[in-house]
Motif scaffolding. Structure first.
Motif, mmCIF file in Angstrom:
data_model
loop_
_atom_site.group_PDB
_atom_site.id
_atom_site.type_symbol
_atom_site.label_atom_id
_atom_site.label_comp_id
_atom_site.label_asym_id
_atom_site.label_seq_id
_atom_site.Cartn_x
_atom_site.Cartn_y
_atom_site.Cartn_z
ATOM 1 N N ASN A 35 -4.462 7.783 4.476
ATOM 2 C CA ASN A 35 -4.242 8.978 5.279
ATOM 3 C C ASN A 35 -3.240 9.931 4.650
ATOM 4 O OD1 ASN A 35 -4.606 10.347 7.854
ATOM 5 N ND2 ASN A 35 -2.447 9.909 8.129
ATOM 6 N N ALA A 36 -3.366 11.213 5.002
ATOM 7 C CA ALA A 36 -2.374 12.202 4.563
ATOM 8 C C ALA A 36 -2.050 13.209 5.648
ATOM 9 C CB ALA A 36 -2.849 12.913 3.309
ATOM 10 N N ASN A 37 -2.618 13.117 6.830
ATOM 11 C CA ASN A 37 -2.348 14.022 7.939
ATOM 12 C C ASN A 37 -2.237 15.476 7.513
ATOM 13 O OD1 ASN A 37 -0.888 11.319 9.071
ATOM 14 N ND2 ASN A 37 -1.906 12.512 10.646
ATOM 15 N N GLY A 38 -3.369 16.074 7.160
ATOM 16 C CA GLY A 38 -3.397 17.503 6.892
ATOM 17 C C GLY A 38 -3.250 17.888 5.445
ATOM 18 N N LYS A 39 -2.783 16.998 4.558
ATOM 19 C CA LYS A 39 -2.568 17.350 3.163
ATOM 20 C C LYS A 39 -3.125 16.276 2.236
ATOM 21 C CE LYS A 39 1.388 20.239 3.982
ATOM 22 N NZ LYS A 39 2.707 20.641 3.537
ATOM 23 N N ALA A 48 -0.384 8.500 -6.436
ATOM 24 C CA ALA A 48 -0.837 7.637 -7.524
ATOM 25 C C ALA A 48 0.288 6.704 -7.979
ATOM 26 C CB ALA A 48 -1.342 8.471 -8.689
ATOM 27 N N GLU A 49 1.548 7.150 -7.868
ATOM 28 C CA GLU A 49 2.684 6.312 -8.257
ATOM 29 C C GLU A 49 2.931 5.193 -7.247
ATOM 30 O OE1 GLU A 49 5.935 8.999 -8.685
ATOM 31 O OE2 GLU A 49 4.893 10.200 -10.178
ATOM 32 N N ASN A 50 2.698 5.449 -5.951
ATOM 33 C CA ASN A 50 2.887 4.471 -4.882
ATOM 34 C C ASN A 50 1.634 4.433 -4.005
ATOM 35 O OD1 ASN A 50 5.707 3.948 -5.503
ATOM 36 N ND2 ASN A 50 6.043 6.027 -4.762
ATOM 37 N N PRO A 51 0.566 3.790 -4.452
ATOM 38 C CA PRO A 51 -0.697 3.878 -3.735
ATOM 39 C C PRO A 51 -0.700 3.249 -2.343
ATOM 40 C CG PRO A 51 -0.856 2.310 -5.537
ATOM 41 C CD PRO A 51 0.480 2.982 -5.653
ATOM 42 N N ASP A 52 0.275 2.407 -2.011
ATOM 43 C CA ASP A 52 0.283 1.760 -0.703
ATOM 44 C C ASP A 52 1.050 2.549 0.354
ATOM 45 O OD1 ASP A 52 2.731 1.365 -1.935
ATOM 46 O OD2 ASP A 52 3.063 -0.555 -0.927
ATOM 47 N N ARG A 53 1.602 3.687 0.017
ATOM 48 C CA ARG A 53 2.499 4.351 0.957
ATOM 49 C C ARG A 53 1.802 5.049 2.110
ATOM 50 N NH1 ARG A 53 5.462 9.415 -1.867
ATOM 51 N NH2 ARG A 53 4.020 10.969 -1.090
ATOM 52 N N ASN A 54 0.532 5.372 2.033
ATOM 53 C CA ASN A 54 -0.180 6.048 3.112
ATOM 54 C C ASN A 54 -1.283 5.179 3.711
ATOM 55 O OD1 ASN A 54 1.457 8.195 2.624
ATOM 56 N ND2 ASN A 54 -0.156 9.645 2.162
ATOM 57 N N SER A 79 -4.005 3.309 13.531
ATOM 58 C CA SER A 79 -2.597 3.506 13.221
ATOM 59 C C SER A 79 -2.506 4.056 11.804
ATOM 60 C CB SER A 79 -1.838 2.180 13.317
ATOM 61 O OG SER A 79 -0.490 2.355 12.946
ATOM 62 N N THR A 80 -1.913 5.248 11.659
ATOM 63 C CA THR A 80 -1.811 5.871 10.348
ATOM 64 C C THR A 80 -0.353 6.052 9.958
ATOM 65 O OG1 THR A 80 -1.858 8.130 11.230
ATOM 66 C CG2 THR A 80 -3.980 7.123 10.664
ATOM 67 N N LYS A 81 -0.142 6.221 8.657
ATOM 68 C CA LYS A 81 1.190 6.436 8.117
ATOM 69 C C LYS A 81 1.066 7.446 6.990
ATOM 70 C CE LYS A 81 2.947 3.434 5.232
ATOM 71 N NZ LYS A 81 3.576 2.320 4.549
ATOM 72 N N SER A 82 1.947 8.438 6.969
ATOM 73 C CA SER A 82 1.977 9.426 5.899
ATOM 74 C C SER A 82 3.410 9.630 5.452
ATOM 75 C CB SER A 82 1.417 10.770 6.375
ATOM 76 O OG SER A 82 0.087 10.638 6.768
ATOM 77 N N ASP A 83 3.624 9.641 4.158
ATOM 78 C CA ASP A 83 4.964 9.869 3.619
ATOM 79 C C ASP A 83 5.122 11.327 3.225
ATOM 80 O OD1 ASP A 83 5.641 7.277 3.971
ATOM 81 O OD2 ASP A 83 5.477 6.690 1.872
ATOM 82 N N TYR A 84 6.246 11.907 3.612
ATOM 83 C CA TYR A 84 6.611 13.279 3.267
ATOM 84 C C TYR A 84 7.993 13.247 2.650
ATOM 85 C CZ TYR A 84 2.854 14.766 6.382
ATOM 86 O OH TYR A 84 1.644 14.959 6.980
ATOM 87 N N ASP A 87 10.390 10.568 3.753
ATOM 88 C CA ASP A 87 10.317 10.317 5.186
ATOM 89 C C ASP A 87 8.896 9.900 5.539
ATOM 90 O OD1 ASP A 87 12.987 11.012 5.663
ATOM 91 O OD2 ASP A 87 12.477 13.129 5.783
ATOM 92 N N THR A 88 8.745 9.147 6.620
ATOM 93 C CA THR A 88 7.435 8.631 7.015
ATOM 94 C C THR A 88 7.060 9.128 8.400
ATOM 95 O OG1 THR A 88 7.804 6.631 5.718
ATOM 96 C CG2 THR A 88 6.076 6.541 7.376
ATOM 97 N N PHE A 89 5.843 9.655 8.507
ATOM 98 C CA PHE A 89 5.288 10.077 9.789
ATOM 99 C C PHE A 89 4.239 9.043 10.191
ATOM 100 C CE2 PHE A 89 1.931 12.456 12.095
ATOM 101 C CZ PHE A 89 2.655 12.714 13.251
ATOM 102 N N LYS A 90 4.408 8.419 11.366
ATOM 103 C CA LYS A 90 3.465 7.411 11.862
ATOM 104 C C LYS A 90 2.794 7.944 13.123
ATOM 105 C CE LYS A 90 6.223 3.594 10.152
ATOM 106 N NZ LYS A 90 7.031 2.426 10.495
ATOM 107 N N MET A 91 1.522 7.617 13.262
ATOM 108 C CA MET A 91 0.787 8.062 14.432
ATOM 109 C C MET A 91 -0.188 6.966 14.870
ATOM 110 S SD MET A 91 -1.281 11.617 15.121
ATOM 111 C CE MET A 91 -2.160 11.544 13.595
ATOM 112 N N GLU A 92 -0.310 6.799 16.182
ATOM 113 C CA GLU A 92 -1.301 5.897 16.766
ATOM 114 C C GLU A 92 -2.213 6.732 17.642
ATOM 115 O OE1 GLU A 92 1.024 2.982 18.813
ATOM 116 O OE2 GLU A 92 1.400 1.848 16.974
ATOM 117 N N LYS A 93 -3.528 6.477 17.539
ATOM 118 C CA LYS A 93 -4.480 7.281 18.294
ATOM 119 C C LYS A 93 -5.713 6.466 18.640
ATOM 120 C CE LYS A 93 -6.243 9.173 14.007
ATOM 121 N NZ LYS A 93 -7.534 9.742 13.789
ATOM 122 N N LEU A 94 -6.458 6.978 19.600
ATOM 123 C CA LEU A 94 -7.768 6.444 19.937
ATOM 124 C C LEU A 94 -8.804 7.397 19.357
ATOM 125 C CD1 LEU A 94 -7.289 5.415 23.667
ATOM 126 C CD2 LEU A 94 -7.344 3.920 21.667
#
Length: 194
Positions: A35-39, A48-54, A79-84, A87-94
């Protein structure tokens, strides 16, 4: 005669396999989200340097109606996670995708359809975000699936149609930051029809 017998046995097994691929009914699914939430496309080079971060995950149920052309509604917790920048933005959704699929070659099919999302919770580095523009959004899913017997694997891309920004106060100062929370992700799923 032996070759004829083996060829007949192989044809019989393939026929049964093709019939089993048309299984309809209800089942369970789960898998990983990138995930990247919009970007999404902007984030690929830095990730590519940290492929597990999102990496996130999803679990849910689905129904499948039809054979060569099928309808596949799903109900999924994501459940998604995006690094900015550290900092990390986490979101849970249906999620509620309503997919229409077409068998294109043997066990392979393509599918597409709208996806309705309802945001349950979001958090940015421990700060709970209550000011998301819209809790309910609409997007698009499209992808490819491989179905063998009652087991399926699919890879899809999901994109939200409209921007859905979250606002929050940064470090208890009066500077307001914004994040684009619309889904923008690759989803890999494993499913099983009961």
């Amino acid at each position: 005669m032996k070759c004829y017998f083996l060829a007949s046995l192989f044809a019989l097994l393939m026929t049964n396999s093709v019939k089993a691929q048309t299984a309809t009914g209800f089942g369970f699914k789960g898998g990983l989200n990138y995930n990247a939430n919009g970007k999404y496309f902007e984030a690929i080079s830095s990730n590519a340097e940290n492929p597990d971060r999102n990496i996130g995950y999803h679990v849910g149920i689905f129904g499948k109606i039809g054979n060569k052309v099928y309808l596949k509604p799903e109900f999924v917790f994501t459940s998604t996670k995006s690094d900015y920048t550290n900092d990390t933005f986490k979101m849970e959704k249906l999620d509620l995708p309503l997919l229409i699929g077409f068998k294109v070659l043997g066990p392979i099919s393509v599918f597409a359809g709208p996806a309705f999302q309802y945001i349950l919770d979001s958090e940015y580095e421990g700060i709970s975000i209550n000011n998301i523009e819209n809790d309910f959004t609409v997007g698009l899913n499209f992808g490819i699936a491989l179905n063998i017997n009652r087991i399926g694997i699919d890879l899809r891309y999901e994109r939200g149609f409209n921007k859905n920004e979250a606002t929050f106060i940064n470090n208890n100062i009066t500077i307001e930051d914004r994040l684009d929370t619309r889904p923008d992700q690759l989803i890999l799923s494993l499913s099983f029809i009961l």
